[in-house]
Design an enzyme around this catalytic site. Structure first.
Site, PDB file in Angstrom:
ATOM      1  N   THR A  52      42.937  37.939  37.408  1.00  0.00           N
ATOM      2  CA  THR A  52      43.955  38.984  37.277  1.00  0.00           C
ATOM      3  C   THR A  52      43.757  39.724  35.951  1.00  0.00           C
ATOM      4  O   THR A  52      43.164  39.182  35.018  1.00  0.00           O
ATOM      5  CB  THR A  52      45.371  38.392  37.391  1.00  0.00           C
ATOM      6  OG1 THR A  52      45.524  37.375  36.397  1.00  0.00           O
ATOM      7  CG2 THR A  52      45.605  37.798  38.780  1.00  0.00           C
ATOM      8  N   THR A  54      45.484  40.940  33.068  1.00  0.00           N
ATOM      9  CA  THR A  54      45.881  40.467  31.735  1.00  0.00           C
ATOM     10  C   THR A  54      45.159  39.175  31.391  1.00  0.00           C
ATOM     11  O   THR A  54      44.659  39.001  30.280  1.00  0.00           O
ATOM     12  CB  THR A  54      47.412  40.270  31.659  1.00  0.00           C
ATOM     13  OG1 THR A  54      48.050  41.517  31.938  1.00  0.00           O
ATOM     14  CG2 THR A  54      47.834  39.788  30.283  1.00  0.00           C
ATOM     15  N   CYS A  55      45.080  38.285  32.361  1.00  0.00           N
ATOM     16  CA  CYS A  55      44.450  36.977  32.135  1.00  0.00           C
ATOM     17  C   CYS A  55      42.972  37.123  31.822  1.00  0.00           C
ATOM     18  O   CYS A  55      42.434  36.441  30.948  1.00  0.00           O
ATOM     19  CB  CYS A  55      44.620  36.101  33.383  1.00  0.00           C
ATOM     20  SG  CYS A  55      46.301  36.042  34.021  1.00  0.00           S
ATOM     21  N   SER A  56      42.291  38.001  32.531  1.00  0.00           N
ATOM     22  CA  SER A  56      40.839  38.155  32.398  1.00  0.00           C
ATOM     23  C   SER A  56      40.432  39.048  31.237  1.00  0.00           C
ATOM     24  O   SER A  56      39.341  38.909  30.698  1.00  0.00           O
ATOM     25  CB  SER A  56      40.250  38.739  33.677  1.00  0.00           C
ATOM     26  OG  SER A  56      40.434  37.852  34.750  1.00  0.00           O
ATOM     27  N   LEU A  60      42.514  34.825  28.384  1.00  0.00           N
ATOM     28  CA  LEU A  60      41.410  33.866  28.426  1.00  0.00           C
ATOM     29  C   LEU A  60      40.299  34.217  27.426  1.00  0.00           C
ATOM     30  O   LEU A  60      39.870  33.362  26.650  1.00  0.00           O
ATOM     31  CB  LEU A  60      40.866  33.731  29.848  1.00  0.00           C
ATOM     32  CG  LEU A  60      39.736  32.733  30.052  1.00  0.00           C
ATOM     33  CD1 LEU A  60      40.119  31.330  29.593  1.00  0.00           C
ATOM     34  CD2 LEU A  60      39.313  32.697  31.510  1.00  0.00           C
TER      35      LEU A  60
END
Length: 179
Positions: A52, A54-56, A60
């Site tokens: 996703t 924001t996560c990527s 992270l």
């Protein structure tokens, strides 16, 4: 949450095994909460989904980049968890070129549910997923808690900031200065 022991869960992971021939040299391995959290001080951050935006793009990669600074503050490991299966989490980790952050697949959402962080994201086509949060866990016990505001089912937004690596690192550095 602070002072609470993490739930005892067995995760179904896929690990590389050189003894397996062919294009998919992986085998199933069960890993318990104790395997991840016992006898060390770690950061666990959990997010709505692998791959996703924001996560990527932020969360992270920034944990990965800042790993040496976290180590300097007494963190042994950093774990990224999502309610995704081992295949998805491993593909995401590979795509992110992770060397330091380790991924934990909470495929059934059992750990997330027992942490009280499972939310319905049907409005995004996700189903049941984790609310975005992070924790510093010392020997299996939550030492510090970083939960994004607005915890709710069918949330229209994806708040991000409280559980950012920068915020957690700032908290750890403040702890060092106070000591």
């Amino acid at each position: 949450m602070i002072g609470r022991k993490v739930p005892n869960v067995t995760f179904r992971t896929r690990v590389r095994d050189e003894s397996i021939e062919g294009p998919n040299p992986f085998r199933w391995q069960e890993v318990t909460s104790d395997d991840y959290f016992k006898g060390k001080r770690v950061i666990l951050f959990s997010l709505p989904g692998a791959f996703t935006p924001t996560c990527s793009t932020y969360q992270l990669p920034d944990f990965e980049k800042l790993f040496p600074e976290f180590q300097a503050e007494g963190i042994d490991d950093i774990y990224c968890m999502s309610v995704n299966d081992a295949f998805v989490m491993n593909a995401w980790a590979k795509g992110q070129n992770l060397e330091h952050v380790k991924v934990i697949p909470d495929g059934s959402g059992e750990f997330t549910r027992k942490m009280g962080m499972l939310v319905n994201k049907d409005n995004l086509g996700f189903g049941m997923r984790s609310w975005r949060y992070a924790a510093i866990i010392n020997d299996g016990v939550v030492e510090k808690w970083f939960e994004e505001e607005g915890f709710s089912d069918l949330c229209e937004t994806d708040p991000y900031g409280v559980s950012s690596p920068q915020n957690i690192l700032e908290s750890l550095k403040g702890e060092s200065k106070a000591a």
